[in-house]
Design a protein around this motif. Structure first.
Motif, PDB file in Angstrom:
ATOM      1  N   ARG A   1       0.799  -1.234   0.000  1.00  0.00           N
ATOM      2  CA  ARG A   1       0.000   0.000   0.000  1.00  0.00           C
ATOM      3  C   ARG A   1       0.828   1.278   0.000  1.00  0.00           C
ATOM      4  N   HIS A   2       2.024   1.191   0.550  1.00  0.00           N
ATOM      5  CA  HIS A   2       2.807   2.436   0.712  1.00  0.00           C
ATOM      6  C   HIS A   2       4.170   2.299   0.060  1.00  0.00           C
ATOM      7  N   TRP A   3       4.146   1.848  -1.183  1.00  0.00           N
ATOM      8  CA  TRP A   3       5.401   1.613  -1.889  1.00  0.00           C
ATOM      9  C   TRP A   3       5.922   2.869  -2.566  1.00  0.00           C
ATOM     10  N   HIS A   4       5.143   3.958  -2.461  1.00  0.00           N
ATOM     11  CA  HIS A   4       5.522   5.189  -3.162  1.00  0.00           C
ATOM     12  C   HIS A   4       6.757   5.816  -2.531  1.00  0.00           C
ATOM     13  N   ASN A   5       7.417   6.607  -3.327  1.00  0.00           N
ATOM     14  CA  ASN A   5       8.630   7.254  -2.821  1.00  0.00           C
ATOM     15  C   ASN A   5       8.245   8.385  -1.853  1.00  0.00           C
ATOM     16  N   PRO A   6       8.676   8.299  -0.599  1.00  0.00           N
ATOM     17  CA  PRO A   6       8.256   9.319   0.371  1.00  0.00           C
ATOM     18  C   PRO A   6       8.674  10.731  -0.025  1.00  0.00           C
ATOM     19  N   SER A   7       9.622  10.863  -0.944  1.00  0.00           N
ATOM     20  CA  SER A   7      10.073  12.209  -1.336  1.00  0.00           C
ATOM     21  C   SER A   7       9.233  12.805  -2.465  1.00  0.00           C
ATOM     22  N   SER A   8       8.355  11.994  -3.059  1.00  0.00           N
ATOM     23  CA  SER A   8       7.558  12.518  -4.181  1.00  0.00           C
ATOM     24  C   SER A   8       6.433  13.413  -3.655  1.00  0.00           C
TER      25      SER A   8
ATOM     26  N   PHE B   1      27.048  10.756   5.639  1.00  0.00           N
ATOM     27  CA  PHE B   1      27.751   9.515   5.318  1.00  0.00           C
ATOM     28  C   PHE B   1      27.475   9.219   3.854  1.00  0.00           C
ATOM     29  N   LEU B   2      26.332   8.602   3.569  1.00  0.00           N
ATOM     30  CA  LEU B   2      25.975   8.412   2.160  1.00  0.00           C
ATOM     31  C   LEU B   2      25.502   9.755   1.623  1.00  0.00           C
ATOM     32  N   VAL B   3      26.116  10.210   0.562  1.00  0.00           N
ATOM     33  CA  VAL B   3      25.678  11.476  -0.015  1.00  0.00           C
ATOM     34  C   VAL B   3      25.004  11.211  -1.361  1.00  0.00           C
ATOM     35  N   GLY B   4      24.137  12.118  -1.731  1.00  0.00           N
ATOM     36  CA  GLY B   4      23.346  11.945  -2.947  1.00  0.00           C
ATOM     37  C   GLY B   4      22.097  12.787  -2.803  1.00  0.00           C
ATOM     38  N   GLY B   5      20.955  12.135  -2.760  1.00  0.00           N
ATOM     39  CA  GLY B   5      19.682  12.863  -2.614  1.00  0.00           C
ATOM     40  C   GLY B   5      19.514  13.420  -1.201  1.00  0.00           C
ATOM     41  N   PRO B   6      18.412  14.186  -1.017  1.00  0.00           N
ATOM     42  CA  PRO B   6      18.227  14.896   0.265  1.00  0.00           C
ATOM     43  C   PRO B   6      17.460  14.093   1.322  1.00  0.00           C
ATOM     44  N   GLN B   7      17.416  12.767   1.168  1.00  0.00           N
ATOM     45  CA  GLN B   7      16.596  11.995   2.110  1.00  0.00           C
ATOM     46  C   GLN B   7      17.121  12.099   3.543  1.00  0.00           C
TER      47      GLN B   7
ATOM     48  N   ARG C   1      18.676  15.132   4.751  1.00  0.00           N
ATOM     49  CA  ARG C   1      20.020  15.289   4.156  1.00  0.00           C
ATOM     50  C   ARG C   1      21.120  14.550   4.930  1.00  0.00           C
ATOM     51  N   LEU C   2      20.763  13.790   5.930  1.00  0.00           N
ATOM     52  CA  LEU C   2      21.805  13.107   6.720  1.00  0.00           C
ATOM     53  C   LEU C   2      22.244  11.798   6.068  1.00  0.00           C
ATOM     54  N   ARG C   3      21.349  11.185   5.285  1.00  0.00           N
ATOM     55  CA  ARG C   3      21.702   9.897   4.672  1.00  0.00           C
ATOM     56  C   ARG C   3      20.922   9.775   3.368  1.00  0.00           C
ATOM     57  N   ALA C   4      21.654   9.828   2.256  1.00  0.00           N
ATOM     58  CA  ALA C   4      20.992   9.782   0.954  1.00  0.00           C
ATOM     59  C   ALA C   4      20.521   8.366   0.645  1.00  0.00           C
ATOM     60  N   GLY C   5      19.500   8.256  -0.172  1.00  0.00           N
ATOM     61  CA  GLY C   5      18.993   6.945  -0.602  1.00  0.00           C
ATOM     62  C   GLY C   5      17.514   6.830  -0.255  1.00  0.00           C
ATOM     63  N   THR C   6      16.728   6.308  -1.196  1.00  0.00           N
ATOM     64  CA  THR C   6      15.297   6.169  -0.943  1.00  0.00           C
ATOM     65  C   THR C   6      15.058   5.263   0.260  1.00  0.00           C
ATOM     66  N   GLU C   7      14.225   5.719   1.166  1.00  0.00           N
ATOM     67  CA  GLU C   7      14.016   4.991   2.416  1.00  0.00           C
ATOM     68  C   GLU C   7      13.252   3.694   2.183  1.00  0.00           C
ATOM     69  N   ASP C   8      13.580   2.690   2.976  1.00  0.00           N
ATOM     70  CA  ASP C   8      12.914   1.384   2.921  1.00  0.00           C
ATOM     71  C   ASP C   8      11.744   1.415   3.910  1.00  0.00           C
ATOM     72  N   LEU C   9      10.642   2.041   3.494  1.00  0.00           N
ATOM     73  CA  LEU C   9       9.529   2.204   4.431  1.00  0.00           C
ATOM     74  C   LEU C   9       8.967   0.869   4.933  1.00  0.00           C
ATOM     75  N   PRO C  10       8.745  -0.130   4.053  1.00  0.00           N
ATOM     76  CA  PRO C  10       8.253  -1.411   4.586  1.00  0.00           C
ATOM     77  C   PRO C  10       9.195  -1.992   5.641  1.00  0.00           C
ATOM     78  N   GLY C  11      10.487  -1.919   5.369  1.00  0.00           N
ATOM     79  CA  GLY C  11      11.467  -2.427   6.341  1.00  0.00           C
ATOM     80  C   GLY C  11      11.389  -1.680   7.660  1.00  0.00           C
ATOM     81  N   ILE C  12      11.269  -0.375   7.560  1.00  0.00           N
ATOM     82  CA  ILE C  12      11.235   0.462   8.778  1.00  0.00           C
ATOM     83  C   ILE C  12       9.974   0.158   9.587  1.00  0.00           C
ATOM     84  N   LEU C  13       8.823   0.020   8.895  1.00  0.00           N
ATOM     85  CA  LEU C  13       7.589  -0.278   9.624  1.00  0.00           C
ATOM     86  C   LEU C  13       7.611  -1.700  10.182  1.00  0.00           C
TER      87      LEU C  13
END
Ligand code: PLP
Length: 396
Positions: free
Chosen positions: A31-38, A227-233, A236-248
Motif C-alpha cells: 500500500r505504501h510503496w511510493h517514494n516518500p520524497s515525491s 555519510f551516504l551522499v546523494g539525494g536529500p533523504q 540530508r543526513l543519509r541519501a537513498g530512498t528509504e525502505d519504508l516497509p522495512g522500517i515499519l
C-alpha cells in the motif's frame, strides 16, 4: 514459536521475522510503496508514516526525532559513525573496546588508520570493558575523537558498562558511540539516547526484517552529519530512498518488546538459560562456561566443549536439527584467533572448542532441555568414535 524453529539457538546471528513485522512489512510494501520524497497524495502518506516511525524510534530511546537516521542495518550505522568521526571530529584517533564487532573495528581502522585505534581491554571474569583502564587513559592520554563500546557482546552475551563509559566520556568531553545491535529488543532501551551520543540499532536481531536499522546522532551534529551522499533523504543526513516497509516492519517487531514487557520477562527467560548451563556442566563433564558469573544477555551462553573440535559438535547438532554457532571465530577452517575470545582469555586450542547458543523470546524450557540432551548424546558418540580409534583411554 513454529515447529520448524523450535530448535533454533542462533538468535544473536539473526532472529526469525515476527508475524507482526511480516504483516506490517507486507502491508507497507503493497500500500505504501511510493517514494516518500515525491509530491503526490500517496507519497505524502508514505512520508507521514516514515516520520511517525522516526518519532516512535526516538520515543523508545528518549531522543528528539531529528536525531534518528534510518539505515540499512548496524554495519552501515557503525561505518557511518567511524567515517564521520575520522573525517570531521577533532581528537586523536578512536578508542574501541577489545571485543567490538568487526563492523566497528574494521571501519575504525580504515578511517582512522590502524595505529590510531586503541583497544580498551576487557576483564576476562566479567567480559566487561575495564573502567579503571579507561579512567587512566582519559587522565593520561590525548583525547580521542570517539570512544566506541558496544552495549552487549554478540558472542559472549556479556553486558558492557556502557552507561558508565558514556558518563565518563561526557565528563571528559569525548563523543561516545554505543553499538546496541544486540541490546535493543532484548533489554530496555529508555535513556540510551540521553547517555550516548551515537547509538546503533538493527531490526533483524529482534524479529524485524533484514537490511534495516537506525543510527542516532548527537543533537549538535544533526545539521552536519553526513555519510551516504546523494539525494536529500533523511533530512540530508543519509541519501537513498528509504525502505519504508522495512522500517515499519522493524517497529512492529519492536512494539511487542516494550521496555516493560522485556523487563517483566527477563528473569524467567534468564532462569531457563541458567538451568541449561547448570545441567550442562553436570552432564557434560569438562565443559567450561565462558564468563559464568558475568552479567550477560538472558539468551546467550558461550561454552567450551570437552575434547572434540566445535565443528564436529556443530555438524552433529545440525544433523539432529539444532542450529547453534561457534561464535564468530577461529573455528577450524578459518584459522584466525577470535579477538573476542582472546579478550576473554581463551587460549588458541580452546577457541576451537567454543560453542555459542543464543535463544529467543519464545524459547522454552523443553527447547533448552532438548539441546542439552543432544549435546550429551553427541559428546558420548564423539568419545566412542575416538575410543574405537584408540584415541581415548577406557574404551569398552
Ligand atoms: N554489531 C553487532 C554487535 C552485531 O552483533 C552485528 C551482527 O552480528 C552487527 C553489528 C552487524 O549487523 P548487520 O550485519 O545486520 O549489519
Amino acid at each position: 514459536m513454529s515447529a520448524e524453529l523450535s530448535r533454533y539457538f542462533d538468535y544473536n546471528a539473526t532472529a526469525p521475522i515476527t508475524v507482526a513485522a511480516r504483516d506490517a512489512w507486507l502491508e507497507a510494501a503493497e500500500r505504501h510503496w511510493h517514494n516518500p520524497s515525491s509530491l503526490y497524495r500517496e507519497a505524502g502518506a508514505a512520508k507521514r508514516l516514515l516520520e511517525d516511525a522516526r518519532e516512535a524510534v526516538a520515543e523508545r530511546l528518549g531522543a528528539e526525532p531529528e536525531r534518528v537516521i534510518f539505515t540499512s542495518g548496524a554495519t552501515e550505522a557503525n561505518n557511518a559513525v567511524m567515517a564521520f568521526a575520522a573525517r570531521s571530529m577533532p581528537g586523536a584517533g578512536a578508542w574501541i573496546s577489545a571485543m567490538e564487532h568487526p563492523s566497528v573495528r574494521e571501519p575504525a581502522r580504515r578511517e582512522f588508520g590502524t595505529e590510531a585505534v586503541a583497544a580498551l581491554p576487557v576483564l576476562p571474569e566479567t567480559g566487561a570493558v575495564d573502567l579503571a583502564f579507561l579512567d587512566r587513559k582519559i587522565a593520561e592520554t590525548e583525547k580521542p575523537a570517539l570512544v566506541s563500546v558496544m552495549a552487549a557482546n554478540n558472542e559472549t552475551g556479556c553486558l558492557q558498562p556502557w552507561a558508565e563509559v558514556a558518563a565518563r566520556c561526557r565528563e571528559a568531553g569525548i563523543a561516545f558511540h554505543c553499538d546496541a545491535a544486540q541490546w535493543i529488543g532484548k533489554r530496555p532501551a529508555a535513556g540510551m539516547a540521553e547517555r550516548a551520543d551515537f547509538v546503533t540499532g538493527c531490526a533483524h536481531k529482534f524479529g524485524g526484517p533484514k537490511g534495516v536499522g537506525f543510527l542516532l546522532v548527537p543533537d549538535a551534529l544533526v545539521e552536519e552529519f553526513r555519510f551516504l551522499v546523494g539525494g536529500p533523504q533523511e533530512n540530508r543526513l543519509r541519501a537513498g530512498t528509504e525502505d519504508l516497509p522495512g522500517i515499519l516492519g522493524m517497529l512492529a517487531a519492536w512494539d511487542d518488546k516494550s521496555d516493560d514487557v522485556l523487563a517483566a520477562g527477563e528473569a524467567e527467560r534468564r532462569a531457563l538459560r541458567d538451568a541449561f548451563e547448570t545441567a550442562l556442566v553436570e552432564r557434560l563433564p569438562g565443559t567450561r562456561i565462558v564468563a559464568p558469573g558475568a552479567e550477560r544477555l538472558w539468551n546467550t551462553i558461550m561454552f567450551v566443549v570437552p575434547r572434540h573440535p566445535n565443528l564436529k559438535w556443530l555438524t552433529r547438532l545440525s544433523a539432529a536439527g539444532f542450529a547453534v554457532s561457534t561464535g564468530s571465530a577461529c573455528s577450524a577452517g578459518r584459522g584466525n584467533p577470535s579477538h573476542v575470545m582472546e579478550a576473554m582469555g581463551l587460549d588458541y586450542e580452546e577457541m576451537g572448542r567454543v560453542i555459542r547458543a543464543s535463544g529467543g523470546w519464545d524459547t522454552t524450557a523443553s527447547d533448552w532441555k532438548a539441546l542439552l540432551e543432544a549435546l550429551v548424546r553427541i559428546g558420548d558418540d564423539l568419545d566412542r568414535g575416538k575410543r574405537d580409534l584408540g584415541g581415548l583411554p577406557g574404551g569398552s
